[in-house]
Design an enzyme around this catalytic site. Structure first.
Site, PDB file in Angstrom:
ATOM      1  N   ASN A  61       1.659  -7.754  -7.062  1.00 13.59           N
ATOM      2  CA  ASN A  61       1.504  -6.757  -8.113  1.00 13.59           C
ATOM      3  C   ASN A  61       2.381  -7.064  -9.328  1.00 13.59           C
ATOM      4  O   ASN A  61       3.599  -7.153  -9.216  1.00 13.59           O
ATOM      5  CB  ASN A  61       1.865  -5.386  -7.517  1.00 13.59           C
ATOM      6  CG  ASN A  61       1.829  -4.284  -8.542  1.00 13.59           C
ATOM      7  OD1 ASN A  61       1.150  -4.382  -9.557  1.00 13.59           O
ATOM      8  ND2 ASN A  61       2.557  -3.210  -8.282  1.00 13.59           N
ATOM      9  N   ARG A 121       9.021 -11.930  -0.518  1.00 14.40           N
ATOM     10  CA  ARG A 121       8.134 -10.786  -0.278  1.00 14.40           C
ATOM     11  C   ARG A 121       8.420 -10.123   1.067  1.00 14.40           C
ATOM     12  O   ARG A 121       8.410  -8.905   1.183  1.00 14.40           O
ATOM     13  CB  ARG A 121       6.683 -11.273  -0.330  1.00 14.40           C
ATOM     14  CG  ARG A 121       5.626 -10.255   0.121  1.00 14.40           C
ATOM     15  CD  ARG A 121       5.492  -9.146  -0.858  1.00 14.40           C
ATOM     16  NE  ARG A 121       4.392  -8.243  -0.494  1.00 14.40           N
ATOM     17  CZ  ARG A 121       4.194  -7.067  -1.063  1.00 14.40           C
ATOM     18  NH1 ARG A 121       5.001  -6.658  -2.020  1.00 14.40           N
ATOM     19  NH2 ARG A 121       3.204  -6.291  -0.698  1.00 14.40           N
ATOM     20  N   GLY A 178      13.261  -2.464  -1.016  1.00 10.69           N
ATOM     21  CA  GLY A 178      13.026  -1.297  -1.850  1.00 10.69           C
ATOM     22  C   GLY A 178      13.712  -1.307  -3.191  1.00 10.69           C
ATOM     23  O   GLY A 178      13.867  -0.251  -3.812  1.00 10.69           O
ATOM     24  N   GLU A 179      14.119  -2.479  -3.695  1.00 13.61           N
ATOM     25  CA  GLU A 179      14.826  -2.539  -4.964  1.00 13.61           C
ATOM     26  C   GLU A 179      14.067  -3.315  -6.036  1.00 13.61           C
ATOM     27  O   GLU A 179      14.658  -3.767  -7.015  1.00 13.61           O
ATOM     28  CB  GLU A 179      16.207  -3.174  -4.769  1.00 13.61           C
ATOM     29  CG  GLU A 179      17.185  -2.308  -4.008  1.00 13.61           C
ATOM     30  CD  GLU A 179      18.611  -2.827  -4.096  1.00 13.61           C
ATOM     31  OE1 GLU A 179      19.519  -2.006  -4.244  1.00 13.61           O
ATOM     32  OE2 GLU A 179      18.795  -4.063  -4.039  1.00 13.61           O
ATOM     33  N   GLU A 216       0.822  -1.204   0.000  1.00 15.73           N
ATOM     34  CA  GLU A 216       0.000   0.000   0.000  1.00 15.73           C
ATOM     35  C   GLU A 216       0.860   1.260   0.000  1.00 15.73           C
ATOM     36  O   GLU A 216       0.512   2.268  -0.621  1.00 15.73           O
ATOM     37  CB  GLU A 216      -0.918  -0.001   1.219  1.00 15.73           C
ATOM     38  CG  GLU A 216      -1.979  -1.095   1.211  1.00 15.73           C
ATOM     39  CD  GLU A 216      -1.456  -2.454   1.677  1.00 15.73           C
ATOM     40  OE1 GLU A 216      -2.237  -3.417   1.645  1.00 15.73           O
ATOM     41  OE2 GLU A 216      -0.267  -2.550   2.052  1.00 15.73           O
ATOM     42  N   GLU A 270       4.578  -3.398 -11.939  1.00 10.56           N
ATOM     43  CA  GLU A 270       5.944  -2.891 -12.006  1.00 10.56           C
ATOM     44  C   GLU A 270       6.753  -3.618 -13.071  1.00 10.56           C
ATOM     45  O   GLU A 270       7.518  -3.003 -13.818  1.00 10.56           O
ATOM     46  CB  GLU A 270       6.620  -3.014 -10.636  1.00 10.56           C
ATOM     47  CG  GLU A 270       6.066  -2.067  -9.589  1.00 10.56           C
ATOM     48  CD  GLU A 270       6.738  -2.259  -8.239  1.00 10.56           C
ATOM     49  OE1 GLU A 270       7.482  -3.248  -8.081  1.00 10.56           O
ATOM     50  OE2 GLU A 270       6.525  -1.422  -7.344  1.00 10.56           O
TER      51      GLU A 270
END
Length: 418
Positions: free
Chosen positions: A332, A266, A307-308, A62, A335
């Protein structure tokens, strides 16, 4: 207070003595859960002299989905303080990485009426924005009591979630009635929300289509590719517990010469567990966190960094998006499509049903039934450069065609704030 919410509140009060203990137990695996505990009960050490725009993003997904909206809020409301709330340490870490000191962050309190009122009295938000599917009956009631506009934005409601909420429909309906408006991702989401009692509702699309890679992330992707060398790279992204073991078991079925498999779990608290799983298989592995060039005999790289994900997508040739081999609903895929990579998903994608359906329909993604079919499909793609290029172009066109949800959401916010 109506009877359903009274019963709900009573159950919460019975659980209260155990909440701190639960947090400390979780801290054994993830020490960050032992930090900022008072915030979860409505106690905060900082306050703003500026009007506050409050946005709640429960966890990592989110928070990343909110990125384009937060950037627009920062641009258009410079005299306001953006407050980003979370429920997980990983969501908080993602927000810090994305926005630094440009926004304030804290935990949203547990859904006790007293804690909700403390939170609202302390920060005095001029508007509240709840990302995706969060329903907090006592908090929503307190917001309505204070006449604060509250929006559910980028709202989604899977069939599985709707079935669970249906058992407590009176409670959910009362909460949804407190919202000023709901911006749903799709018509199916809107339909399920209406069946649960939502009234003021529009379909705005999915803000995840508006997320784009920064120049820094593109550079990281290039650096990763240099670490990987000239080898073909298969990425297993956002994998969940149980999927890594399947991939390891079937890795011998890959018939791509010199293939490098990159596995990115994840949840960061599982990095060490997955590393132990790979080591037990006796397959040669290196960890991303070591930032070393990948040896020729290394078969698996463990993506143990936060974060990569965009960088990993840039650095791969074919991407599998996890959470979909097991009945977990998938993760998702947008991306991967947005950077022009061929995408493969498993059979269980109910959390992203429309995005996956549309991506498959336009040729940007392929859906398989099991791990063996996943490996066979990857083998076919690696042997067919033209097919990979076609899927890449389809992915770029697919994401470009669905942009615009952030702009529509900003128009809604402006109508309430001016």
């Amino acid at each position: 207070m109506k009877l359903p919410r009274l019963i709900y509140s009573g159950i919460l009060w019975l659980a209260r003595p155990f909440l701190r203990t639960r947090l400390l137990r979780r801290a054994r695996k993830q020490p960050e859960y032992a930090q900022h505990i008072d915030e979860r009960f409505g106690e905060y050490a900082f306050a703003s002299s500026k009007p506050v725009i409050w946005l709640h993003a429960v966890s990592v997904g989110e928070t990343r989905a909110a990125e384009p909206l937060v950037k627009q809020l920062l641009q258009h409301y410079p005299r306001h303080q953006i407050l980003l709330t979370h429920m997980t340490p990983t969501g908080r870490a993602a927000g810090k990485e994305l926005f630094g000191d440009k926004v304030w962050q804290c935990y949203l309190p547990y859904d006790y009426s007293s804690a909700a009122k403390k939170f609202l009295t302390h920060f005095k938000p001029v508007i509240g924005l709840i990302m995706e599917t969060e329903v907090w009956p006592n908090l929503f009631a307190a917001v309505k009591e204070k006449n604060i506009p509250l929006l559910l934005v980028n709202a989604r409601m899977s069939q599985k979630s709707a079935s669970r909420y249906a058992y407590v429909k009176p409670l959910v309906s009362e909460a949804l009635a407190c919202l000023r408006h709901i911006a749903a991702q799709t018509e199916d989401d809107a339909k399920r929300l209406r069946e649960l009692g939502a009234k003021k509702l529009s379909v705005y699309g999915n803000m995840k289509f508006d997320v784009s890679a920064t120049e820094e992330m593109i550079q990281r992707g290039q650096q990763l590719r240099e670490l990987f060398g000239n080898r073909p790279v298969f990425l297993a992204a956002s994998t969940r517990d149980g999927e890594e073991s399947q991939l390891i078991d079937y890795i011998k079925l890959f018939n791509v010469p010199d293939l490098l498999v990159v596995i990115v779990p994840r949840h960061p608290q599982r990095f060490d567990d997955v590393a132990a799983l790979i080591q037990k298989s006796e397959i040669k592995m290196q960890r991303r966190s070591a930032t070393e060039a990948i040896n020729a005999d290394t078969k698996i790289v463990l993506g143990d960094s936060m974060g990569e994900m965009f960088a990993y997508y840039f650095a791969c040739d074919v991407a599998f998006v996890g959470g979909s081999l097991l009945p977990l609903g998938g993760q998702n895929i947008i991306e991967a499509c947005a950077v022009g990579k061929p995408v493969i998903v498993g059979p269980h994608t109910f959390n992203f049903k429309d995005a996956v359906h549309n991506a498959v329909a336009c040729g940007a993604a392929l859906q398989v039934e099991n791990t063996e079919a996943l490996v066979n499909t990857a083998n076919q793609l690696f042997s067919d450069t033209k097919r990979r290029e076609q899927m890449a172009r389809a992915g770029l066109a697919f994401t470009e065609a669905h942009r615009g949800a952030t702009k529509r959401t900003m128009d809604l916010i402006r109508s309430l704030l001016g």
